[in-house]
Each structure stands twice: as C-alpha cells, then as structure tokens.
Design a protein around this motif. Structure first.
Motif, PDB file in Angstrom:
ATOM      1  N   ALA A   1       0.829  -1.206   0.000  1.00 11.42           N
ATOM      2  CA  ALA A   1       0.000   0.000   0.000  1.00 11.42           C
ATOM      3  C   ALA A   1       0.866   1.261   0.000  1.00 11.42           C
ATOM      4  CB  ALA A   1      -0.931  -0.011   1.216  1.00 11.42           C
ATOM      5  N   LEU A   2       1.990   1.227   0.734  1.00  6.06           N
ATOM      6  CA  LEU A   2       2.893   2.374   0.764  1.00  6.06           C
ATOM      7  C   LEU A   2       3.502   2.625  -0.619  1.00  6.06           C
ATOM      8  CD1 LEU A   2       4.539   4.557   2.241  1.00  6.06           C
ATOM      9  CD2 LEU A   2       6.192   2.759   2.836  1.00  6.06           C
TER      10      LEU A   2
ATOM     11  N   VAL B   1       9.853  -0.176  -2.272  1.00 10.26           N
ATOM     12  CA  VAL B   1       9.856  -0.114  -0.816  1.00 10.26           C
ATOM     13  C   VAL B   1      10.150  -1.501  -0.252  1.00 10.26           C
ATOM     14  CG1 VAL B   1       8.137   1.746  -0.871  1.00 10.26           C
ATOM     15  CG2 VAL B   1       7.400  -0.601  -0.485  1.00 10.26           C
ATOM     16  N   GLY B   2      10.413  -1.539   1.060  1.00 10.71           N
ATOM     17  CA  GLY B   2      10.742  -2.790   1.721  1.00 10.71           C
ATOM     18  C   GLY B   2      12.217  -2.865   2.014  1.00 10.71           C
ATOM     19  N   ALA B   3      12.791  -4.059   1.940  1.00 11.26           N
ATOM     20  CA  ALA B   3      14.223  -4.227   2.160  1.00 11.26           C
ATOM     21  C   ALA B   3      14.998  -3.539   1.031  1.00 11.26           C
ATOM     22  CB  ALA B   3      14.572  -5.707   2.238  1.00 11.26           C
ATOM     23  N   ALA B   4      16.249  -3.224   1.300  1.00  8.80           N
ATOM     24  CA  ALA B   4      17.073  -2.506   0.322  1.00  8.80           C
ATOM     25  C   ALA B   4      17.345  -3.375  -0.897  1.00  8.80           C
ATOM     26  CB  ALA B   4      18.383  -2.080   0.960  1.00  8.80           C
TER      27      ALA B   4
ATOM     28  N   VAL C   1      10.285   8.429   2.450  1.00  9.87           N
ATOM     29  CA  VAL C   1       9.734   7.968   3.725  1.00  9.87           C
ATOM     30  C   VAL C   1      10.731   7.017   4.362  1.00  9.87           C
ATOM     31  CG1 VAL C   1       7.329   8.258   3.056  1.00  9.87           C
ATOM     32  CG2 VAL C   1       8.471   6.096   2.584  1.00  9.87           C
ATOM     33  N   GLY C   2      10.784   7.034   5.681  1.00  8.59           N
ATOM     34  CA  GLY C   2      11.723   6.176   6.384  1.00  8.59           C
ATOM     35  C   GLY C   2      11.360   4.704   6.227  1.00  8.59           C
ATOM     36  N   ALA C   3      12.388   3.867   6.147  1.00  7.48           N
ATOM     37  CA  ALA C   3      12.168   2.424   6.052  1.00  7.48           C
ATOM     38  C   ALA C   3      11.812   1.855   7.418  1.00  7.48           C
ATOM     39  CB  ALA C   3      13.411   1.735   5.495  1.00  7.48           C
ATOM     40  N   ASP C   4      10.944   0.850   7.441  1.00  5.21           N
ATOM     41  CA  ASP C   4      10.566   0.210   8.696  1.00  5.21           C
ATOM     42  C   ASP C   4      11.712  -0.624   9.248  1.00  5.21           C
ATOM     43  OD1 ASP C   4       8.027   1.256   8.781  1.00  5.21           O
ATOM     44  OD2 ASP C   4       7.108  -0.432   7.727  1.00  5.21           O
ATOM     45  N   ASP C   5      11.691  -0.848  10.546  1.00  2.57           N
ATOM     46  CA  ASP C   5      12.641  -1.730  11.204  1.00  2.57           C
ATOM     47  C   ASP C   5      12.068  -3.143  11.192  1.00  2.57           C
ATOM     48  OD1 ASP C   5      14.432  -3.072  12.754  1.00  2.57           O
ATOM     49  OD2 ASP C   5      14.191  -1.839  14.549  1.00  2.57           O
TER      50      ASP C   5
END
Length: 317
Positions: free
Chosen positions: A40-41, A75-78, A171-175
């Motif tokens: 969704a992001l 988005v997600g992992a690098a 936007v910042g990446a999630d941990d």
C-alpha cells in the motif's frame, strides 16, 4: 501504456495486491503481499489506489525492459536497483526513462515491492490480482514471473523524460528486526507449550515459503491430541508433532489440525515478510488488550505517513 517485458525473472517475483478477502470459507487463501502495508505504501508514493497490483520481489529481483518512461517506487528491504545502469534509491517516487530497469540483490531483509503508476493490469480473479501460488491462479497465470512475460500496465498520466528523476523527499524504512531485542509479539492460545515459545530463540528454516515460516530450535513439548481440522488465519503459530513451530503466512491453508500456540499480532506480521533462512527470531507474549493498543498505534502511524505523502505529492505532482 505499453507493457513491460521480463528479461530475467529474479528468484521469485510475483504479482500481488493486498490480498483476496472474503473467500476463506470456501478454502481460498488470502494470498497477496506478505507485507500488505508495504504494498500500500508503494502505491501511495505514486498516488495509486492502495490495492493496485505491485511486484513482490524475493531475494533477487527481475530485470525488466520498459518501452517508455514510467513512474515507479520501490519499498521494503534494500534493493540493488538501477535504471540503464544508474542507481535507484528506495522509499520515494522515481521517474525512470525507457530502457532497462534492473532490480538486483536484496539485503537487510528478504523482500521488496515495486509499484508503477496505474498498477499492473492483470485480470481480477475473485476480487484480486494477487498470485495464489498454491492454487495456481491469479497474477501472471498463477505463477512466478518467467523470462519473456509481458506485464500490462494500468492507465496513468503520460510521462515524458529521457533522464532519471528522483524525488528529493522519501519515507523512512521500517525496522524489520525480529531478534532478541525486538521480539515478535503474540497472543497465547493457552496451550501448555505456548509460554515456552518465548523462552528460547528460534532460527528460520530454509524450507520456509509464502505459506509459512518453519522454525528450528529446541523442540517444544507437544501433548498428543486428536483435534479435527479447524479454521486458521495468517499469523497462527502451529505446533506439529515434532515440536518445531510453524507461523502461517499469506498463502496458508484455511484449516488445520495441528495444535495452536497463539497468533502473532497484526502489527508485527510485516516483519515476518523479511525473515529469511537462518534469521534468529524471538517471541514475547502479550494480552489481547495490549495487542489492540499496539495495532491502533501502528494504524495511526500509517495514517500520519499517508497524510505526509499526500502533502508532498500535492506540492510536487
């Protein structure tokens, strides 16, 4: 928009959206992105419908041929991503020219999601474009992408650029850490072995997949039982006879007869999407009221992020 062509498919690249809801009573899995929030992001960054189809990349992404410029987000992992050889950052809108879009190795996690303006225009089946790998339907013929596949795109405003354009904001990446310092929280079923789940560390088995994560560690005691199969849902922690737990994910079956230790709370499910083979996981039990509070906080944070993105898109369409 002309379709994209798959040059190399990557390790496991599938078309997904937020999943197929409302069919579990007839045995149809949810499927969908293993991290629906990330999907969704990725769409939000482009102004897409939040349920537009995206590509889910696992371990190694595909190489795609673009016949014309496009707006995308990763988005997600690098991901080691390039457009005609030029590096691409993640977590922001990008405008890429025609040519080669290469999505290479994924690091600091297992999966990433690629969106395109207008979404991927695959057929809707039971209300979703998601690939159900176990059922063999949805997405691109119910399977992972193959070399030579064509990916049709949905309608979007035309893009005309010969050069890569990166948004100046992101936007910042999630941990996604699930280790000892950031345990996965679960609501216990009351099974005698449920508390012991949180008393030891577990490693992710190499035979895990989109159906479920298989854990390896000191076996839990499993009292013999004769349960008939009962409904299960994403996040269910099952305990087979060998004492090695399984956490059900998006492609999981809809019923099961194994004992249940509880459910991973919804706010922590996205972290499981990034738990690759050998990753060490820890668990912490929480009550149902605490799980609801955590989920509410998680949703509020998502809503704030969505508002911030919409403001940026309004300023820099």
């Amino acid at each position: 928009m002309k379709p994209w062509q798959v040059i190399t498919p990557g390790a496991l690249t599938t078309v997904q959206d937020r999943g197929r809801e409302g069919w579990r009573h007839v045995g149809v899995s949810r499927a969908g992105a293993l991290d629906p929030d990330a999907a969704a992001l990725a769409n939000r960054l482009l102004g897409n419908d939040p349920d537009a189809a995206v590509l889910e990349l696992t371990l190694q992404g595909p190489t795609l041929k673009l016949a014309q410029p496009a707006r995308i987000a990763i988005v997600g992992a690098a991901v080691a991503a390039t457009s005609n050889g030029r590096p691409l950052p993640g977590q922001r809108p990008l405008t890429v020219p025609a040519g080669e879009l290469k999505l290479g190795g994924i690091r600091e996690g297992v999966r990433a999601w690629l969106s395109v303006a207008g979404g991927f225009d695959l057929p809707m089946i039971l209300g979703s474009r998601s690939t159900d790998l176990r059922g063999g339907f949805g997405g691109k013929e119910g399977r992972a992408l193959r070399a030579g596949d064509l990916l049709p795109l949905g309608k979007s405003p035309p893009t005309n650029t010969a050069a890569l354009q990166n948004a100046a904001w992101w936007v910042g990446a999630d941990d996604y850490d699930c280790g000892i310092a950031h345990p996965l929280r679960y609501v216990s079923s009351g099974h005698p072995a449920a508390a012991a789940l949180a008393e030891r560390a577990w490693s992710v088995s190499a035979d895990s997949n989109r159906q479920g994560i298989r854990l390896r560690g000191q076996p839990l005691p499993n009292i013999p039982h004769h349960n008939v199969s009962e409904p299960v849902a994403v996040g269910c922690i099952q305990l087979p006879a060998d004492g090695q737990p399984i956490i059900l994910l998006a492609d999981a079956q809809t019923v099961g007869g194994y004992a249940r230790l509880g459910y991973v709370i919804s706010a922590d499910l996205p972290r499981l999407a990034q738990a690759g083979p050998g990753a060490v996981l820890a668990f912490a039990a929480v009550g149902i009221d605490e799980a609801r509070r955590i989920n509410l906080h998680h949703r509020h944070r998502q809503a704030r992020t969505a508002l911030a993105i919409d403001r940026q898109l309004a300023r820099h369409p």
